[in-house]
Design an enzyme around this catalytic site. Sequence first.
Site, PDB file in Angstrom:
ATOM      1  CG  ASN A 133      -1.881   1.077   1.326  1.00  0.00           C
ATOM      2  OD1 ASN A 133      -1.582   2.199   0.914  1.00  0.00           O
ATOM      3  ND2 ASN A 133      -3.054   0.795   1.853  1.00  0.00           N
ATOM      4  CG  ASP A 175      -3.067  -6.945  11.909  1.00  0.00           C
ATOM      5  OD1 ASP A 175      -3.279  -7.140  10.691  1.00  0.00           O
ATOM      6  OD2 ASP A 175      -3.760  -7.472  12.795  1.00  0.00           O
TER       7      ASP A 175
END
Length: 190
Positions: A9, A67
């Site tokens: 990303n 995360d």
Amino acid sequence: MQFVLASHNQKKRKEMAEILGELGIEVVSLPQNAPEPEETGATFEENAMIKAKSAAQYTGLPAIADDSGLCVDALDGAPGIYSARYCEGTDSDRNTFLVENMRDKDNRTCRFVCAIACVLPDGQEITVRGECEGELLRESRGAGGFGYDPLFFVPAYGCTFGELPGEVKNQISHRGRALRALKDVLKNRI
Ligand code: IMP
């Protein structure tokens, strides 16, 4: 010093590069052909560390991984580490599913959580966490952001993450907070 980010990303890479660049760290993306480890951890921290270790092993570089997810109190912390796969389909399908599961609940408190794990060249392992408190709306508001942003109301700003400009979200978000915590730890370790 180069650090690899265990993600493809580019938006995440850019946000991390901006903050960690102040320590002289250059953040590079994970090569496209790198293995994607299974996220078998029971916590955000464990899953972030699984990704960081895999990226460090594959590239030989110090590695960072994050995360994150949304934890809703009335649902005992769900969707939590399963936020990305709460149900099949699109972000919009997951939002509809969450609204449905929360239909009868009066307690709307929830928080976004982000854990960032880092593996240094000498094997040191670091994990940090950032959280952002909010309330879950009964319908979406705002077209910005991604994921659960349009349902996540931030009382201090009187609007949802989906309505906040990106740079404001970065200042108060779980990810922004975790990143600044990582920077504080790293500045004494590298
Ligand atoms: P990841 O750990 O960045 O892959 O995020 C896991 C999932 O958590 C995403 O797919 C979203 O569903 C949710 N999530 C994490 N951070 C955010 C956020 O800032 N806004 C909205 N949803 C988020």
